[in-house]
Design a protein around this motif. Structure first.
Motif, PDB file in Angstrom:
ATOM      1  N   LYS A 148      58.743  22.949  43.439  1.00  0.00           N
ATOM      2  CA  LYS A 148      59.880  23.493  44.174  1.00  0.00           C
ATOM      3  C   LYS A 148      59.725  24.983  44.471  1.00  0.00           C
ATOM      4  CE  LYS A 148      62.281  19.674  44.272  1.00  0.00           C
ATOM      5  NZ  LYS A 148      62.670  19.006  45.546  1.00  0.00           N
ATOM      6  N   GLY A 149      58.539  25.505  44.265  1.00  0.00           N
ATOM      7  CA  GLY A 149      58.285  26.903  44.615  1.00  0.00           C
ATOM      8  C   GLY A 149      58.680  27.903  43.548  1.00  0.00           C
ATOM      9  N   ILE A 150      58.704  27.474  42.290  1.00  0.00           N
ATOM     10  CA  ILE A 150      59.026  28.366  41.173  1.00  0.00           C
ATOM     11  C   ILE A 150      58.046  28.098  40.037  1.00  0.00           C
ATOM     12  CG2 ILE A 150      60.757  29.051  39.480  1.00  0.00           C
ATOM     13  CD1 ILE A 150      62.902  27.982  41.396  1.00  0.00           C
ATOM     14  N   LYS A 151      57.375  29.128  39.581  1.00  0.00           N
ATOM     15  CA  LYS A 151      56.460  28.988  38.442  1.00  0.00           C
ATOM     16  C   LYS A 151      57.136  29.543  37.196  1.00  0.00           C
ATOM     17  CE  LYS A 151      51.877  30.298  36.689  1.00  0.00           C
ATOM     18  NZ  LYS A 151      51.480  28.919  36.339  1.00  0.00           N
ATOM     19  N   VAL A 152      57.339  28.685  36.197  1.00  0.00           N
ATOM     20  CA  VAL A 152      57.987  29.107  34.958  1.00  0.00           C
ATOM     21  C   VAL A 152      56.945  29.681  33.999  1.00  0.00           C
ATOM     22  CG1 VAL A 152      59.389  28.400  32.984  1.00  0.00           C
ATOM     23  CG2 VAL A 152      59.760  27.339  35.214  1.00  0.00           C
ATOM     24  N   LEU A 153      57.220  30.881  33.511  1.00  0.00           N
ATOM     25  CA  LEU A 153      56.335  31.537  32.551  1.00  0.00           C
ATOM     26  C   LEU A 153      56.852  31.442  31.120  1.00  0.00           C
ATOM     27  CD1 LEU A 153      55.562  34.794  34.580  1.00  0.00           C
ATOM     28  CD2 LEU A 153      54.065  32.793  34.308  1.00  0.00           C
ATOM     29  N   ASP A 154      58.173  31.265  30.971  1.00  0.00           N
ATOM     30  CA  ASP A 154      58.749  31.254  29.630  1.00  0.00           C
ATOM     31  C   ASP A 154      60.102  30.557  29.640  1.00  0.00           C
ATOM     32  OD1 ASP A 154      58.988  31.814  26.894  1.00  0.00           O
ATOM     33  OD2 ASP A 154      59.859  33.786  27.234  1.00  0.00           O
ATOM     34  N   TRP A 155      60.377  29.804  28.573  1.00  0.00           N
ATOM     35  CA  TRP A 155      61.684  29.230  28.298  1.00  0.00           C
ATOM     36  C   TRP A 155      62.212  29.882  27.031  1.00  0.00           C
ATOM     37  CZ3 TRP A 155      64.140  25.270  31.126  1.00  0.00           C
ATOM     38  CH2 TRP A 155      63.354  24.647  32.112  1.00  0.00           C
ATOM     39  N   PHE A 156      63.483  30.234  27.015  1.00  0.00           N
ATOM     40  CA  PHE A 156      64.032  30.851  25.809  1.00  0.00           C
ATOM     41  C   PHE A 156      65.519  30.530  25.694  1.00  0.00           C
ATOM     42  CE2 PHE A 156      64.333  33.871  29.280  1.00  0.00           C
ATOM     43  CZ  PHE A 156      65.592  34.434  29.155  1.00  0.00           C
ATOM     44  N   THR A 157      66.059  30.712  24.512  1.00  0.00           N
ATOM     45  CA  THR A 157      67.477  30.473  24.288  1.00  0.00           C
ATOM     46  C   THR A 157      68.229  31.793  24.236  1.00  0.00           C
ATOM     47  OG1 THR A 157      69.131  29.572  22.765  1.00  0.00           O
ATOM     48  CG2 THR A 157      67.094  30.372  21.793  1.00  0.00           C
ATOM     49  N   GLU A 158      69.453  31.772  24.786  1.00  0.00           N
ATOM     50  CA  GLU A 158      70.305  32.965  24.751  1.00  0.00           C
ATOM     51  C   GLU A 158      71.422  32.831  23.721  1.00  0.00           C
ATOM     52  OE1 GLU A 158      71.355  34.836  28.450  1.00  0.00           O
ATOM     53  OE2 GLU A 158      70.049  33.459  29.542  1.00  0.00           O
ATOM     54  N   GLY A 159      71.392  31.745  22.974  1.00  0.00           N
ATOM     55  CA  GLY A 159      72.402  31.543  21.951  1.00  0.00           C
ATOM     56  C   GLY A 159      73.214  30.286  22.193  1.00  0.00           C
ATOM     57  N   PHE A 160      73.958  29.886  21.185  1.00  0.00           N
ATOM     58  CA  PHE A 160      74.798  28.705  21.309  1.00  0.00           C
ATOM     59  C   PHE A 160      75.937  28.944  22.292  1.00  0.00           C
ATOM     60  CE2 PHE A 160      73.137  27.848  16.939  1.00  0.00           C
ATOM     61  CZ  PHE A 160      72.560  26.617  17.211  1.00  0.00           C
ATOM     62  N   THR A 249      65.139  30.922  31.757  1.00  0.00           N
ATOM     63  CA  THR A 249      63.743  30.772  32.173  1.00  0.00           C
ATOM     64  C   THR A 249      63.278  32.055  32.846  1.00  0.00           C
ATOM     65  OG1 THR A 249      64.467  29.773  34.266  1.00  0.00           O
ATOM     66  CG2 THR A 249      63.815  28.274  32.498  1.00  0.00           C
ATOM     67  N   PHE A 250      62.076  32.464  32.508  1.00  0.00           N
ATOM     68  CA  PHE A 250      61.431  33.622  33.128  1.00  0.00           C
ATOM     69  C   PHE A 250      60.419  33.073  34.118  1.00  0.00           C
ATOM     70  CE2 PHE A 250      57.844  36.855  32.561  1.00  0.00           C
ATOM     71  CZ  PHE A 250      58.333  37.679  33.558  1.00  0.00           C
ATOM     72  N   CYS A 251      60.626  33.375  35.410  1.00  0.00           N
ATOM     73  CA  CYS A 251      59.852  32.722  36.459  1.00  0.00           C
ATOM     74  C   CYS A 251      59.204  33.742  37.402  1.00  0.00           C
ATOM     75  CB  CYS A 251      60.760  31.812  37.286  1.00  0.00           C
ATOM     76  SG  CYS A 251      61.692  30.611  36.325  1.00  0.00           S
ATOM     77  N   VAL A 252      58.227  33.248  38.156  1.00  0.00           N
ATOM     78  CA  VAL A 252      57.537  34.077  39.131  1.00  0.00           C
ATOM     79  C   VAL A 252      57.352  33.271  40.415  1.00  0.00           C
ATOM     80  CG1 VAL A 252      55.239  33.377  38.321  1.00  0.00           C
ATOM     81  CG2 VAL A 252      55.515  35.567  39.511  1.00  0.00           C
TER      82      VAL A 252
END
Length: 350
Positions: A148-160, A249-252
Motif C-alpha cells: 500500500k505504499g508504506i514501509k514499516v520500520l518499527d512497531w511499538f506500544t504507547e501504553g494501555f 508504527t514508524f514508517c518511511v
C-alpha cells in the motif's frame, strides 16, 4: 476532489520548501555529500506526546550520527493535517517518514484493525513489547503495508488504552447507549457496539470540547493523552481498563527509502532497536507520571476493574473477532491467529 487538490498543493509547497533549504532533499544524496539533506517526519499527536518524543529522538540520533549532514524536521499533528492526511502525505512522498497508528490507516489497510480488538493482547506490557518486536503477526502486516505504499520500520506500544466517562463503566449494562468517542475505524466501533454503546467518531482535537458540551459521554486513550489533553477536566471517572494497547508504527515512504544509499539505510536501521527500547521506557514512565499528575490536579475518580469485570468484557468482545475476519477475509484471519499465538508464546516464556 477538493481534499485531493489540497493534498497535492501541500505536497508541492513542501517540495518547493525543501529545495529552498537544502540541496534539493533528494533521497539519493548520501549524508556524506556536501550540503545538509533535510528529512521530514510527521506524527499524529501533540508536542510532548509519546509519538513526539519518538520523532524527536529520531531527529537527535540521525543528526548526531550523520554529524549534522542530515537535518530532520518534525511536524506534529495539525501542522500538516490530521492523521489520515499525514498517511496520504507519506504515500505520496510529501513527507519522508511518519509515525501513525492502525486507526489512521484502517481504511487502506483494514487488516491492521486486529489491534483494535479488545482484550486480545496481554495485560502485561512486557509481553506486548515482544509481540510488537519479535512476533510473526507484525511481519505479515509489514508486507501488506508495503503493498500500500508504506514501509514499516518499527512497531511499538504507547501504553494501555483506558476509558474515561461521565459515569463509572464496570459492566456491560453501563455501556448501554453510552456515547463513546472513537477513531474513525469500523472495528473500533464494532468493539463498543458489542457492549451496547454508541461509538461516535470525532477528530482528536475536538474531543475536549465535545466532552465539555456533552456531545459525547466518554473517550478512550492512553493515560498520557488523557492528561496532556486535559480530558480529566471534563470527565468524572477514569477506568483502568487495559482493554487493549495503543500501537504506533514508524514508517518511511518506500520510494524515498529505495533511493537512499546503503550507509543512510544502515544508519536508520541501526537506530530502530534503540528507538524501540527508548520509547518503551518513555511510555511506561510517562503514563505513570501523568497518572500521578491527574490525581494531583483533579478529583476524577480512578476505577480499577476487577478480574471478574474484565472477564465479562472479554467474553462480550470475543464475537467481534468474527466481525473482523468477515470484514477483512483470510488475510485477516491469518494475522489474528498469528497474533493470538504470539501472545500465548511470550506469556508462556515469562
Amino acid at each position: 476532489m477538493i481534499k485531493k487538490i489540497s493534498l497535492l498543493m501541500l505536497i508541492v509547497i513542501l517540495t518547493l520548501s525543501l529545495f529552498g533549504c537544502s540541496d534539493g532533499g533528494s533521497a539519493n544524496n548520501e549524508a556524506s555529500s556536501g550540503k545538509p539533506v533535510t528529512w521530514r517526519i510527521t506524527h499524529e499527536e501533540v508536542v510532548g506526546s509519546v509519538q513526539d518524543v519518538y520523532a524527536n529522538k529520531f531527529k537527535e540520533l540521525i543528526e548526531e550520527k550523520s554529524a549534522g549532514k542530515i537535518k530532520v524536521e518534525v511536524y506534529p499533528v495539525g501542522q500538516l493535517g490530521d492523521g489520515v492526511t499525514q498517511v496520504e502525505l507519506l504515500q505520496d512522498g510529501g513527507v519522508d517518514f511518519a509515525i501513525n497508528n492502525p486507526g489512521a490507516v484502517a481504511t487502506i489497510i483494514p487488516e491492521n484493525q486486529v489491534f483494535s480488538l479488545q482484550f486480545l493482547l496481554s495485560d502485561d506490557m512486557d509481553v506486548n513489547q515482544k509481540v510488537m518486536t519479535e512476533g510473526a503477526a507484525k511481519d505479515e502486516l509489514n508486507n501488506i503495508y508495503l503493498k500500500k505504499g508504506i514501509k514499516v520500520l518499527d512497531w511499538f506500544t504507547e501504553g494501555f488504552q483506558m476509558w474515561t466517562g461521565n459515569k463509572s463503566l464496570t459492566s456491560i449494562d453501563d455501556f448501554k447507549g453510552f456515547k463513546m468517542r472513537t477513531m474513525a475505524s469500523p472495528m473500533i466501533s464494532a468493539g463498543y457496539e458489542a457492549y451496547g454503546a454508541n461509538p461516535t467518531p470525532i477528530p482528536y482535537m475536538e474531543v475536549y470540547s465535545s466532552l465539555q458540551l456533552n456531545m459525547i459521554d466518554g473517550q478512550v486513550n492512553p493515560i498520557f493523552a488523557i492528561e496532556e489533553m486535559k480530558f480529566y477536566e471534563v470527565q468524572k471517572y477514569l477506568m483502568m481498563s487495559k482493554q487493549n494497547t495503543f500501537v504506533g508504527t514508524f514508517c518511511v515512504n518506500p520510494d524515498f527509502w529505495d533511493k537512499l544509499g546503503d550507509s543512510d539505510k544502515g544508519m536508520v536501521e541501526s537506530i530502530v532497536p534503540e528507538l524501540n527500547k527508548y520509547i518503551f521506557e518513555v511510555q511506561e514512565n510517562l503514563n505513570t507520571e501523568r497518572l500521578e499528575k491527574i490525581k494531583e490536579v483533579s478529583d476524577i475518580q480512578i476505577v480499577e476493574l476487577t478480574d471478574g469485570e474484565r472477564d465479562s468484557f472479554k467474553e462480550a468482545s470475543i464475537p467481534v473477532r468474527d466481525v473482523y475476519v468477515n470484514e477483512v477475509g483470510e488475510k485477516g484471519k491469518k494475522i489474528l491467529d498469528l497474533l493470538i499465538k504470539d501472545v500465548e508464546k511470550f506469556e508462556n516464556e515469562k
